[in-house]
Design a protein around this motif. Structure first.
Motif, PDB file in Angstrom:
ATOM      1  N   GLU A  25       0.534  -1.333  -0.058  1.00 59.84           N
ATOM      2  CA  GLU A  25      -0.028  -0.030   0.005  1.00 59.84           C
ATOM      3  C   GLU A  25       0.838   1.218  -0.044  1.00 59.84           C
ATOM      4  O   GLU A  25       0.446   2.390   0.193  1.00 59.84           O
ATOM      5  CB  GLU A  25      -1.083  -0.095   1.459  1.00 59.84           C
ATOM      6  CG  GLU A  25      -0.372   0.093   2.577  1.00 59.84           C
ATOM      7  CD  GLU A  25       0.234  -1.209   3.189  1.00 59.84           C
ATOM      8  OE1 GLU A  25       0.291  -2.074   2.366  1.00 59.84           O
ATOM      9  OE2 GLU A  25       0.474  -1.279   4.363  1.00 59.84           O
ATOM     10  N   ILE A  26       2.275   1.053  -0.183  1.00 59.44           N
ATOM     11  CA  ILE A  26       2.971   2.398  -0.184  1.00 59.44           C
ATOM     12  C   ILE A  26       3.564   2.413  -1.833  1.00 59.44           C
ATOM     13  O   ILE A  26       3.973   1.415  -2.156  1.00 59.44           O
ATOM     14  CB  ILE A  26       4.247   2.162   0.564  1.00 59.44           C
ATOM     15  CG1 ILE A  26       3.803   1.906   2.014  1.00 59.44           C
ATOM     16  CG2 ILE A  26       5.282   3.528   0.389  1.00 59.44           C
ATOM     17  CD1 ILE A  26       3.121   2.991   2.707  1.00 59.44           C
ATOM     18  N   ALA A  27       3.084   3.593  -2.331  1.00 55.27           N
ATOM     19  CA  ALA A  27       3.852   3.751  -3.833  1.00 55.27           C
ATOM     20  C   ALA A  27       5.443   4.428  -3.479  1.00 55.27           C
ATOM     21  O   ALA A  27       5.855   4.823  -2.484  1.00 55.27           O
ATOM     22  CB  ALA A  27       3.015   5.057  -4.153  1.00 55.27           C
ATOM     23  N   PRO A  28       6.066   3.883  -4.542  1.00 60.89           N
ATOM     24  CA  PRO A  28       7.502   4.418  -4.677  1.00 60.89           C
ATOM     25  C   PRO A  28       7.592   5.947  -4.756  1.00 60.89           C
ATOM     26  O   PRO A  28       6.589   6.592  -5.378  1.00 60.89           O
ATOM     27  CB  PRO A  28       8.100   3.870  -5.837  1.00 60.89           C
ATOM     28  CG  PRO A  28       6.828   3.426  -6.673  1.00 60.89           C
ATOM     29  CD  PRO A  28       5.977   3.183  -5.858  1.00 60.89           C
ATOM     30  N   PRO A  29       8.562   6.636  -4.147  1.00 63.02           N
ATOM     31  CA  PRO A  29       8.508   8.199  -4.078  1.00 63.02           C
ATOM     32  C   PRO A  29       8.660   8.760  -5.556  1.00 63.02           C
ATOM     33  O   PRO A  29       9.778   9.636  -5.508  1.00 63.02           O
ATOM     34  CB  PRO A  29       9.709   8.226  -3.317  1.00 63.02           C
ATOM     35  CG  PRO A  29      10.656   7.180  -3.171  1.00 63.02           C
ATOM     36  CD  PRO A  29       9.834   5.908  -3.769  1.00 63.02           C
ATOM     37  N   VAL A  30       8.126   8.592  -6.556  1.00 58.81           N
ATOM     38  CA  VAL A  30       8.220   9.070  -7.715  1.00 58.81           C
ATOM     39  C   VAL A  30       8.186  10.492  -7.902  1.00 58.81           C
ATOM     40  O   VAL A  30       8.396  11.182  -8.884  1.00 58.81           O
ATOM     41  CB  VAL A  30       7.321   8.173  -8.840  1.00 58.81           C
ATOM     42  CG1 VAL A  30       7.710   6.943  -9.130  1.00 58.81           C
ATOM     43  CG2 VAL A  30       5.881   8.262  -8.400  1.00 58.81           C
ATOM     44  N   VAL A  31       7.203  11.130  -6.876  1.00 59.64           N
ATOM     45  CA  VAL A  31       6.672  12.531  -7.043  1.00 59.64           C
ATOM     46  C   VAL A  31       7.819  13.325  -6.216  1.00 59.64           C
ATOM     47  O   VAL A  31       7.715  14.444  -6.386  1.00 59.64           O
ATOM     48  CB  VAL A  31       5.221  12.579  -6.411  1.00 59.64           C
ATOM     49  CG1 VAL A  31       4.800  13.883  -6.575  1.00 59.64           C
ATOM     50  CG2 VAL A  31       4.191  11.888  -7.383  1.00 59.64           C
ATOM     51  N   GLY A 155       6.613  15.343  -3.798  1.00 59.12           N
ATOM     52  CA  GLY A 155       6.079  14.076  -2.818  1.00 59.12           C
ATOM     53  C   GLY A 155       4.640  14.433  -2.433  1.00 59.12           C
ATOM     54  O   GLY A 155       4.183  13.672  -1.638  1.00 59.12           O
ATOM     55  N   LYS A 156       3.912  15.274  -3.298  1.00 55.35           N
ATOM     56  CA  LYS A 156       2.446  15.410  -2.837  1.00 55.35           C
ATOM     57  C   LYS A 156       1.522  15.162  -4.217  1.00 55.35           C
ATOM     58  O   LYS A 156       1.975  15.723  -5.264  1.00 55.35           O
ATOM     59  CB  LYS A 156       2.207  16.773  -2.164  1.00 55.35           C
ATOM     60  CG  LYS A 156       3.029  16.991  -0.891  1.00 55.35           C
ATOM     61  CD  LYS A 156       2.829  18.289  -0.094  1.00 55.35           C
ATOM     62  CE  LYS A 156       3.401  18.603   0.877  1.00 55.35           C
ATOM     63  NZ  LYS A 156       4.864  18.818   0.633  1.00 55.35           N
ATOM     64  N   VAL A 166      -9.124  22.051  -0.532  1.00 59.57           N
ATOM     65  CA  VAL A 166      -8.001  21.573  -1.461  1.00 59.57           C
ATOM     66  C   VAL A 166      -7.183  20.897  -0.577  1.00 59.57           C
ATOM     67  O   VAL A 166      -6.634  21.273   0.674  1.00 59.57           O
ATOM     68  CB  VAL A 166      -7.129  22.718  -2.173  1.00 59.57           C
ATOM     69  CG1 VAL A 166      -6.764  23.770  -1.104  1.00 59.57           C
ATOM     70  CG2 VAL A 166      -6.065  22.247  -2.824  1.00 59.57           C
ATOM     71  N   LEU A 167      -6.782  19.627  -1.018  1.00 56.46           N
ATOM     72  CA  LEU A 167      -5.995  18.707  -0.201  1.00 56.46           C
ATOM     73  C   LEU A 167      -4.516  18.622  -0.745  1.00 56.46           C
ATOM     74  O   LEU A 167      -4.536  18.245  -1.804  1.00 56.46           O
ATOM     75  CB  LEU A 167      -6.795  17.466  -0.077  1.00 56.46           C
ATOM     76  CG  LEU A 167      -8.230  17.269   0.232  1.00 56.46           C
ATOM     77  CD1 LEU A 167      -8.741  15.997   0.280  1.00 56.46           C
ATOM     78  CD2 LEU A 167      -8.250  17.963   1.619  1.00 56.46           C
ATOM     79  N   ALA A 168      -3.767  18.256   0.126  1.00 55.39           N
ATOM     80  CA  ALA A 168      -2.265  17.727  -0.346  1.00 55.39           C
ATOM     81  C   ALA A 168      -2.412  16.452   0.655  1.00 55.39           C
ATOM     82  O   ALA A 168      -2.560  16.248   1.746  1.00 55.39           O
ATOM     83  CB  ALA A 168      -1.137  18.719   0.350  1.00 55.39           C
ATOM     84  N   LEU A 169      -2.036  15.323  -0.364  1.00 53.43           N
ATOM     85  CA  LEU A 169      -2.045  14.051   0.060  1.00 53.43           C
ATOM     86  C   LEU A 169      -0.320  13.716   0.014  1.00 53.43           C
ATOM     87  O   LEU A 169       0.260  14.065  -0.930  1.00 53.43           O
ATOM     88  CB  LEU A 169      -2.598  13.008  -0.715  1.00 53.43           C
ATOM     89  CG  LEU A 169      -4.146  13.356  -0.886  1.00 53.43           C
ATOM     90  CD1 LEU A 169      -4.889  12.185  -1.674  1.00 53.43           C
ATOM     91  CD2 LEU A 169      -4.849  13.599   0.511  1.00 53.43           C
ATOM     92  N   ASP A 170       0.218  13.006   0.859  1.00 52.85           N
ATOM     93  CA  ASP A 170       1.502  12.104   0.679  1.00 52.85           C
ATOM     94  C   ASP A 170       1.292  11.338  -0.598  1.00 52.85           C
ATOM     95  O   ASP A 170       0.501  10.390  -0.520  1.00 52.85           O
ATOM     96  CB  ASP A 170       1.674  11.450   1.775  1.00 52.85           C
ATOM     97  CG  ASP A 170       3.156  10.775   1.864  1.00 52.85           C
ATOM     98  OD1 ASP A 170       3.525  10.229   1.059  1.00 52.85           O
ATOM     99  OD2 ASP A 170       3.821  11.151   2.728  1.00 52.85           O
ATOM    100  N   ALA A 171       2.070  11.410  -1.526  1.00 50.24           N
ATOM    101  CA  ALA A 171       2.041  10.834  -2.877  1.00 50.24           C
ATOM    102  C   ALA A 171       2.478   9.175  -2.597  1.00 50.24           C
ATOM    103  O   ALA A 171       2.010   8.343  -3.486  1.00 50.24           O
ATOM    104  CB  ALA A 171       3.012  11.248  -3.839  1.00 50.24           C
ATOM    105  N   THR A 172       3.275   8.968  -1.640  1.00 52.53           N
ATOM    106  CA  THR A 172       3.481   7.592  -1.482  1.00 52.53           C
ATOM    107  C   THR A 172       2.540   6.614  -0.304  1.00 52.53           C
ATOM    108  O   THR A 172       2.268   5.568  -1.046  1.00 52.53           O
ATOM    109  CB  THR A 172       4.784   7.495  -0.529  1.00 52.53           C
ATOM    110  OG1 THR A 172       4.816   7.955   0.693  1.00 52.53           O
ATOM    111  CG2 THR A 172       6.098   8.073  -1.293  1.00 52.53           C
ATOM    112  N   THR A 173       1.617   7.463   0.375  1.00 57.93           N
ATOM    113  CA  THR A 173       0.784   6.764   1.421  1.00 57.93           C
ATOM    114  C   THR A 173      -0.753   7.087   1.083  1.00 57.93           C
ATOM    115  O   THR A 173      -1.639   6.466   1.396  1.00 57.93           O
ATOM    116  CB  THR A 173       1.065   6.956   2.774  1.00 57.93           C
ATOM    117  OG1 THR A 173       0.955   8.334   2.853  1.00 57.93           O
ATOM    118  CG2 THR A 173       2.312   6.605   3.022  1.00 57.93           C
TER     119      THR A 173
END
Lengths: 565, 153
Positions: A25-31, A155-156, A166-173
């Motif tokens: 459920e964790i994306a690689p830190p591509v962002v 990263g978001k 407006v939301l900022a989400l952690d791009a990995t989680t």
């Protein structure tokens, strides 16, 4: 005797019950490495689709050419993501995909309706994480429970919600990093726009033009979420442009001009090019005499300050609901910095984007009866709802000759490709008092369900039509142009088409099972090109194609590629 | 057409607020109303339960004074198994509720507005196990429009 309750424990996130394996459920830190410079140079990494239009210029063009006119007939589905819908949601009968998938180094970020955001493996469609915002059931939505997508940087993942956050989400989680409210749901405001990241800012616009609000753009700091500026698109009394509103009363305060579609950006002019929405009430011009700036306009906004530097109004004193929200496609010709804009009112505008000067104006749809615009930009209204209770029929209808769905421009062919809707409507003026949060149209409106047609039409920058691919139904989805000399365009009846960009010949077609009203994108992973198209009928169908209000919904993202072997 | 009676009397007389009398199930929105309790720190709490053979939430409309976090105690006093799917920012919350069980959920909701929650099993949702959480209040001052106060309905 008292029997102890069974301990049911603590309620869990629904995503835990979606078959994910622990650790997946964790994306690689591509962002993490996506910053302003990379987005500015997005054309140089065609394997990704880094920003809403692919690049800041709004061309919706990818240089990828693995899939081309020679082999496109061999492409087929590589994977399908089914979003589904459950429970009682706002606009329960109107949900649909309207998003553009964003792809960064093999990870896709996709927004759905009702507060959904997903991170998917772009190679096989596996869901990595999901975010679900709780959207109030009673939020005001003029045009369906829809969202046009996300932005990514540092990263978001940035997304707006129907209740104007407006939301900022952690791009990995997918976890929330910050959350800001930028609209008032009690005033009838909402949000559907895909955010745009420029420099250290995430820029969003408001929705709610059918509820008598005052439109605005807002900019937030990417890192902290701190509010940086607000740009109102209706001037207050005394401000430039206020002379275009009645001097007495508060028509300006309810005037509309919402920026509900993503703008484009030129780093050299440092300007955002944003289309503004209709005035309110939509069809009753008698309560708002004047041109009603900056409704139905292209505005050039200094990205650092949020100040409007110039404007061009496409439909002064609009009484047909002709938002000018459509994209401003940036291009160069004969050394001039230009922008092309296909307006709801049926005309293709080419402006000098350094100063807003009109260069060309050409009709791009066959039937225009509301009025006429001359080559030098003079507007004459001919047919409009004026007398109380008297029906008036006009072309194009309120969804426009082209709705919000996007045209594309290929720098390779130097042609614009526009989805055309040739549909009329009848409006009957019905004056009403303004009350906050209640729809404020000033008319009864019925869009035609017969005698309609559509096309994908190709125009050069001078407004000359080069070819037209005709369809029995209006074309209501965004177009994608590629370096393989292909134009992809979905139909309301479910077919997804590939046309020859030079001739308009239909080269390939796939029935997706539900209508198209979103924006395809393309990308490459491990040397394989993919075409991704969110599918599913819904949204404001009563506005753009009520003749298909009875068509089935859908909620699939379908991704196509050439066979691997 | 009978209109003059008190709503609750007419609901009862017609059997709209119980199972298998007027309709097959219980008509949504005919249940009880409750208010969440607010702590000194602004955090809210409430208890919702399913009573025997009612197939309805009690309260079926839960009112929060403002947006934020709420701790729910969820009790199934029924003689059948149900569950709960609840709105919350981040992801919806799910809990399985066997007969005579008690569980917890923590929700985060924006205000103002209202949200549905339900028991998404069989047709619990249609029989009556669909409830609403109403959040009162206004958006923050910085999110409001710069304009004079406008008339409301």
């Amino acid at each position: 005797m008292t029997v102890e309750y069974v301990d049911a424990g603590e309620a869990v996130d629904q995503a835990k019950l979606s078959g994910k394996l622990p650790g997946n459920e964790i994306a690689p830190p591509v962002v993490e490495g996506v910053d302003y410079e990379r987005i500015l140079n997005a054309r140089s990494e065609p394997e990704n689709w880094l920003t809403y239009y692919g690049t800041y210029d709004g061309q919706r063009y990818s240089a990828l050419d693995q899939i081309n006119t020679e082999n496109v007939k061999r492409i087929g589905p590589a994977w399908i993501f089914q979003a589904g819908s459950s429970g009682i949601i706002a606009g329960a009968s109107t949900y649909s995909f309207e998003a553009t998938p964003i792809i960064v180094d093999g990870i896709m970020f996709l927004a759905g309706w009702d507060g959904w955001v997903w991170a998917l493996n772009a190679k096989d469609g596996t869901e990595i994480w999901r975010y679900k915002h709780a959207v109030p059931f009673d939020v005001s939505l003029c045009c369906g429970n829809v969202n046009r997508g996300v932005a990514v940087a540092q990263g978001k993942v940035f997304v707006v919600t129907a209740n104007a956050h407006v939301l900022a989400l952690d791009a990995t989680t997918g976890k929330r990093v910050w959350d800001k409210t930028y609209g008032d749901v009690r005033a009838g405001e909402s949000a559907t726009v895909a955010p745009l990241v420029v420099k250290n800012l995430v820029i969003v616009g408001s929705s709610g033009g059918e509820f008598g609000v005052r439109g605005h753009l807002d900019a937030f700091d990417i890192g902290s979420g701190e509010h940086q500026w607000r740009c109102y698109t209706i001037p207050k009394p005394g401000e430039p442009g206020s002379e275009t509103w009645p001097a007495d009363g508060e028509a300006w305060a309810r005037g509309g001009a919402n920026c509900w579609l993503t703008g484009t950006f030129d780093a050299e002019t440092n300007l955002l090019y944003v289309g503004t929405g209709n005035p309110a009430p939509d069809f009753d011009g008698g309560v708002r005499e004047g041109d009603n700036l900056y409704t139905d306009s292209i505005i050039a906004v200094d990205v650092d300050s949020g100040q409007i530097r110039w404007h061009y109004q496409c439909t002064p004193h609009d009484v047909w609901d002709y938002d000018s929200i459509a994209e401003c496609i940036l291009f160069e010709k004969d050394g001039r910095k230009l922008l092309g804009h296909f307006d709801k009112n049926g005309y293709f505008f080419v402006l000098d984007r350094t100063n807003g000067e009109l260069v060309n104006i050409t009709p791009f749809v066959d039937r225009i009866t509301w009025g006429a615009i001359t080559r030098d930009g003079r507007v004459t209204a001919k047919v409009y709802p004026d007398e109380e209770g008297v029906p008036v029929h006009f072309y194009p209808g309120p969804a426009g000759a082209k709705e919000w769905t996007h045209a594309a421009y290929s720098p390779k062919t130097e042609l614009f490709y526009v989805p055309v809707q040739d549909v009329g409507a009848t409006a009957t003026r019905r004056r009403r008092e303004f009350k906050e949060s209640i729809p404020y149209w000033g008319a009864g409106v019925q869009v035609d369900i017969e005698d309609m047609t559509g096309s994908i039409s190709a125009f050069d920058a001078d407004g000359e039509e080069k070819w037209r691919w005709r369809n029995e139904l209006p074309m209501c989805a965004s177009v994608l142009a590629t370096g393989g000399d292909l134009v992809f365009a979905g139909e309301p009846s479910g077919e997804f088409n590939a046309l020859d960009a030079r001739t308009g010949e239909l080269l390939w077609q796939f029935q997706c099972g539900s209508g198209h009203h979103s924006s395809p994108s393309t990308y490459m992973v491990d040397g394989r090109q993919y075409i991704a198209v969110p599918v599913g009928w819904g949204g404001w169908a009563e506005g753009f194609l009520p003749g298909m209000l009875g068509a089935g919904h859908g909620s699939a993202l379908i991704v196509f590629a050439l066979p691997e072997s | 057409m009978t209109m003059a009676q008190e709503r609750s009397d007419l609901l009862s007389q017609l059997g709209l607020n119980v199972q298998n009398r007027a309709a097959i199930g219980r008509v949504l929105g005919t249940g009880s109303i409750g208010q969440a309790t607010e702590g000194a720190d602004g955090r809210m709490s409430a208890t919702i339960r399913i009573r025997p053979d009612e197939i309805a939430w009690d309260p079926s409309i839960l009112v929060m004074p403002h947006g934020g976090d709420i701790d729910l105690e969820i009790i199934n006093d029924d003689l059948n198994t149900h569950c709960a799917l609840l709105p919350s920012n981040g992801d919806r919350k799910f809990i399985w509720l066997v007969n005579h069980s008690r569980g917890r959920a923590t929700l985060n909701l924006d205000g103002p507005g209202y949200y549905w929650f339900s028991s998404p099993t069989g047709n619990d949702e249609g029989r009556g196990l669909t409830g609403a959480i109403v959040v009162l209040g206004d958006v923050p001052p910085e999110a409001r429009l710069d304009r004079p106060d406008q008339p409301r309905p």
